[in-house]
Design a protein around this motif. Sequence first.
Motif, PDB file in Angstrom:
ATOM      1  N   ALA A  23      52.922  43.268  46.452  1.00 30.38           N
ATOM      2  CA  ALA A  23      51.490  43.357  46.912  1.00 30.38           C
ATOM      3  C   ALA A  23      50.669  43.186  45.456  1.00 30.38           C
ATOM      4  CB  ALA A  23      51.036  43.851  47.894  1.00 30.38           C
ATOM      5  N   ALA A  24      51.054  43.447  44.419  1.00 27.98           N
ATOM      6  CA  ALA A  24      50.202  43.511  43.084  1.00 27.98           C
ATOM      7  C   ALA A  24      49.840  42.272  42.740  1.00 27.98           C
ATOM      8  CB  ALA A  24      50.917  44.201  42.060  1.00 27.98           C
ATOM      9  N   GLY A  25      50.931  41.135  43.303  1.00 28.29           N
ATOM     10  CA  GLY A  25      50.786  39.910  42.904  1.00 28.29           C
ATOM     11  C   GLY A  25      49.418  39.356  43.643  1.00 28.29           C
ATOM     12  N   PRO A  26      49.375  39.431  45.004  1.00 26.29           N
ATOM     13  CA  PRO A  26      48.147  38.959  45.538  1.00 26.29           C
ATOM     14  C   PRO A  26      46.829  39.595  44.957  1.00 26.29           C
ATOM     15  CG  PRO A  26      49.831  39.078  47.172  1.00 26.29           C
ATOM     16  CD  PRO A  26      50.356  39.682  46.021  1.00 26.29           C
ATOM     17  N   VAL A  27      47.041  41.139  44.700  1.00 24.57           N
ATOM     18  CA  VAL A  27      45.789  41.769  44.410  1.00 24.57           C
ATOM     19  C   VAL A  27      45.198  41.053  42.867  1.00 24.57           C
ATOM     20  CG1 VAL A  27      45.307  43.772  42.903  1.00 24.57           C
ATOM     21  CG2 VAL A  27      46.713  43.798  45.069  1.00 24.57           C
ATOM     22  N   VAL A  28      45.984  40.505  42.020  1.00 28.65           N
ATOM     23  CA  VAL A  28      45.651  39.920  40.786  1.00 28.65           C
ATOM     24  C   VAL A  28      45.414  38.333  41.072  1.00 28.65           C
ATOM     25  CG1 VAL A  28      46.276  39.089  38.429  1.00 28.65           C
ATOM     26  CG2 VAL A  28      46.986  41.517  39.182  1.00 28.65           C
ATOM     27  N   ALA A  29      46.470  37.770  41.758  1.00 25.31           N
ATOM     28  CA  ALA A  29      46.270  36.427  42.034  1.00 25.31           C
ATOM     29  C   ALA A  29      44.986  35.968  42.775  1.00 25.31           C
ATOM     30  CB  ALA A  29      47.428  35.707  42.671  1.00 25.31           C
ATOM     31  N   LEU A  30      44.727  36.664  43.722  1.00 24.92           N
ATOM     32  CA  LEU A  30      43.532  36.463  44.633  1.00 24.92           C
ATOM     33  C   LEU A  30      42.446  37.201  44.752  1.00 24.92           C
ATOM     34  CD1 LEU A  30      45.515  34.614  47.785  1.00 24.92           C
ATOM     35  CD2 LEU A  30      44.351  33.557  46.057  1.00 24.92           C
ATOM     36  N   GLY A  31      42.703  38.577  44.555  1.00 25.05           N
ATOM     37  CA  GLY A  31      41.557  39.641  44.788  1.00 25.05           C
ATOM     38  C   GLY A  31      40.720  39.608  43.446  1.00 25.05           C
ATOM     39  N   PHE A  32      41.790  39.461  42.290  1.00 24.89           N
ATOM     40  CA  PHE A  32      40.882  39.375  41.117  1.00 24.89           C
ATOM     41  C   PHE A  32      40.615  38.035  40.443  1.00 24.89           C
ATOM     42  CE2 PHE A  32      43.054  43.634  39.471  1.00 24.89           C
ATOM     43  CZ  PHE A  32      42.506  44.405  40.648  1.00 24.89           C
ATOM     44  N   THR A  33      41.511  37.122  40.348  1.00 20.85           N
ATOM     45  CA  THR A  33      41.412  36.028  39.599  1.00 20.85           C
ATOM     46  C   THR A  33      40.582  34.898  40.377  1.00 20.85           C
ATOM     47  OG1 THR A  33      43.651  36.134  38.595  1.00 20.85           O
ATOM     48  CG2 THR A  33      42.482  33.858  38.628  1.00 20.85           C
ATOM     49  N   ARG A  34      40.884  34.954  42.012  1.00 19.73           N
ATOM     50  CA  ARG A  34      39.923  33.893  42.690  1.00 19.73           C
ATOM     51  C   ARG A  34      38.638  34.722  43.270  1.00 19.73           C
ATOM     52  NH1 ARG A  34      41.405  29.342  45.361  1.00 19.73           N
ATOM     53  NH2 ARG A  34      42.366  29.071  43.587  1.00 19.73           N
ATOM     54  N   PHE A  35      38.773  35.679  43.895  1.00 21.08           N
ATOM     55  CA  PHE A  35      37.583  36.244  44.745  1.00 21.08           C
ATOM     56  C   PHE A  35      36.463  37.161  43.777  1.00 21.08           C
ATOM     57  CE2 PHE A  35      40.696  35.731  48.256  1.00 21.08           C
ATOM     58  CZ  PHE A  35      40.319  34.557  48.334  1.00 21.08           C
ATOM     59  N   ALA A  36      37.149  37.511  42.934  1.00 22.66           N
ATOM     60  CA  ALA A  36      35.968  38.510  42.119  1.00 22.66           C
ATOM     61  C   ALA A  36      34.896  37.597  41.526  1.00 22.66           C
ATOM     62  CB  ALA A  36      36.718  39.230  41.069  1.00 22.66           C
ATOM     63  N   TYR A  37      35.207  36.339  41.447  1.00 27.53           N
ATOM     64  CA  TYR A  37      34.322  35.425  40.952  1.00 27.53           C
ATOM     65  C   TYR A  37      33.207  35.116  41.753  1.00 27.53           C
ATOM     66  CZ  TYR A  37      32.508  30.780  39.437  1.00 27.53           C
ATOM     67  OH  TYR A  37      31.676  29.755  38.987  1.00 27.53           O
ATOM     68  N   ALA A  38      33.235  35.289  42.833  1.00 27.42           N
ATOM     69  CA  ALA A  38      31.831  35.177  43.778  1.00 27.42           C
ATOM     70  C   ALA A  38      31.002  36.426  43.360  1.00 27.42           C
ATOM     71  CB  ALA A  38      32.542  35.449  45.235  1.00 27.42           C
ATOM     72  N   LEU A  39      31.303  37.671  43.137  1.00 24.77           N
ATOM     73  CA  LEU A  39      30.378  38.673  42.783  1.00 24.77           C
ATOM     74  C   LEU A  39      29.930  38.306  41.231  1.00 24.77           C
ATOM     75  CD1 LEU A  39      32.677  41.695  43.944  1.00 24.77           C
ATOM     76  CD2 LEU A  39      30.203  40.976  44.596  1.00 24.77           C
ATOM     77  N   LEU A  40      31.000  37.730  40.593  1.00 22.19           N
ATOM     78  CA  LEU A  40      30.394  37.156  38.892  1.00 22.19           C
ATOM     79  C   LEU A  40      29.733  36.141  38.795  1.00 22.19           C
ATOM     80  CD1 LEU A  40      33.719  38.535  37.436  1.00 22.19           C
ATOM     81  CD2 LEU A  40      31.395  39.751  36.933  1.00 22.19           C
ATOM     82  N   LEU A  41      29.580  35.301  39.775  1.00 23.75           N
ATOM     83  CA  LEU A  41      28.936  34.039  40.072  1.00 23.75           C
ATOM     84  C   LEU A  41      27.411  34.015  39.646  1.00 23.75           C
ATOM     85  CD1 LEU A  41      29.637  30.724  41.976  1.00 23.75           C
ATOM     86  CD2 LEU A  41      27.285  31.551  41.706  1.00 23.75           C
ATOM     87  N   PRO A  42      26.586  34.875  40.440  1.00 22.68           N
ATOM     88  CA  PRO A  42      25.292  34.994  40.366  1.00 22.68           C
ATOM     89  C   PRO A  42      24.861  35.261  38.893  1.00 22.68           C
ATOM     90  CG  PRO A  42      25.884  35.889  42.428  1.00 22.68           C
ATOM     91  CD  PRO A  42      27.106  35.663  41.728  1.00 22.68           C
ATOM     92  N   PRO A  43      25.301  36.366  38.096  1.00 25.56           N
ATOM     93  CA  PRO A  43      24.825  36.441  36.959  1.00 25.56           C
ATOM     94  C   PRO A  43      25.222  35.366  35.945  1.00 25.56           C
ATOM     95  CG  PRO A  43      26.530  38.108  37.534  1.00 25.56           C
ATOM     96  CD  PRO A  43      26.220  37.388  38.666  1.00 25.56           C
ATOM     97  N   MET A  44      26.439  34.793  36.093  1.00 23.37           N
ATOM     98  CA  MET A  44      26.983  33.792  35.248  1.00 23.37           C
ATOM     99  C   MET A  44      25.994  32.473  35.425  1.00 23.37           C
ATOM    100  SD  MET A  44      31.139  34.276  35.311  1.00 23.37           S
ATOM    101  CE  MET A  44      31.537  33.216  33.827  1.00 23.37           C
TER     102      MET A  44
END
Length: 401
Positions: A23-44
């Motif tokens: 499950a470390a794969g989905p943690v990185v593949a989607l949790g970090f690479t894909r969905f963390a962008y939603a939190l980082l999008l407003p300041p970017m």
Amino acid sequence: MTAISAEGRTSRAGQALVALGLAAGPVVALGFTRFAYALLLPPMHRELHWSYAQAGGMNTANALGYILGAASAAFWARRSGGRSAFLWSLAISAVALLATAATADLTVLLALRFAGGFSTAVAFVVGSALVSRIAVGAPQRRSASLVAVYMAGVGIGVVISGLVVPAALSSGEAGWRMGWLLMGVLAVIALVPAWLGARAVPEASGAHASTLPAAQLRRLGPTFVWYVLFGAGYVSYMTFVVALLRSQGLGASTTALFFVVLGLSSVVATLTVWGRLCGFLRAGLAPALVAVLVFLGVLPVLLMPPGPGAALLSAVVFGAGFMAGPTAATVIARRMLPHAVWTAGIALLTVAFSVGQAVGPLLSGLMSDGEGGIARGLWLSAGLLALAALAALLQREHPAS
């Protein structure tokens, strides 16, 4: 973790630990690479002076890479072995996350999002095939439960992102860089449990196809259509919902809480409900139910008065369903396809998912730049999810042959 015998005699607890390591794969593949962008999008979006179309284009670049990675995942697994393909692709994903912190150039960022999408797709697809082999020959519901443990990694990644990224953003103007850097460091750490889980799963034996025969492709036609529409609808929400909440006046702490609640809801529902339900329901009932629940999860932020109540209700309902989509797709592939084409079938379904994820954010971003703003783009998300539910109902049960 001890290796699993071909007969799958490892204890239930041991099998669950192996699935949790993978499950470390989905943690990185989607949790970090894909969905963390939603939190980082407003300041970017603010500091790099992007339009919403450009912001959506970042996720489209990621999804285009995801399409190519998913399409070639079976090839890489066949060429280098499933375990090696899984671990190397995760390592490349970690490097892409770290490199994203080092530049503000849009072209370079697009290239890194593309590369990250490619590598994480390989990791996600091959990891899905690995977890499907943990308990070969076990009852369908047991296998579905292990797939659910694997998919719960996405929610775990979302929770971690919701805790770590806001802290990084509080560091000042360079906070979005710190956010990507921390995601990259955590991705490197995630390689340890991933390696432990992967080494416990034996390599596939016998001839394994890298393509799916046309007859088997046709029998899953409605599921492919559902997955395209579902991918487009759910990722449009995940890309822009935080920006919508911020535009409605919710502060950083509330949006961070929203993200954590969404992730926790996903973990709990995936582990306690969807593994068993997807193993029990036949044909397209599980995918249709998933699409309806996620559709309902979009509505609170569009129909209710803006505020924490609407945001958290949306997080709970949407979170309870959004990662059940990949769970349902993986279970359907395992149940309706021969063992020899599991990786190829999961890969092609993930390609369909990725096509939707490539188109959805771009269309939603274009609509958000027009009259009506971000809410208009999220109505597109709701409409696509409703269509996905209808498409899923057309799927009929076909035994593996």
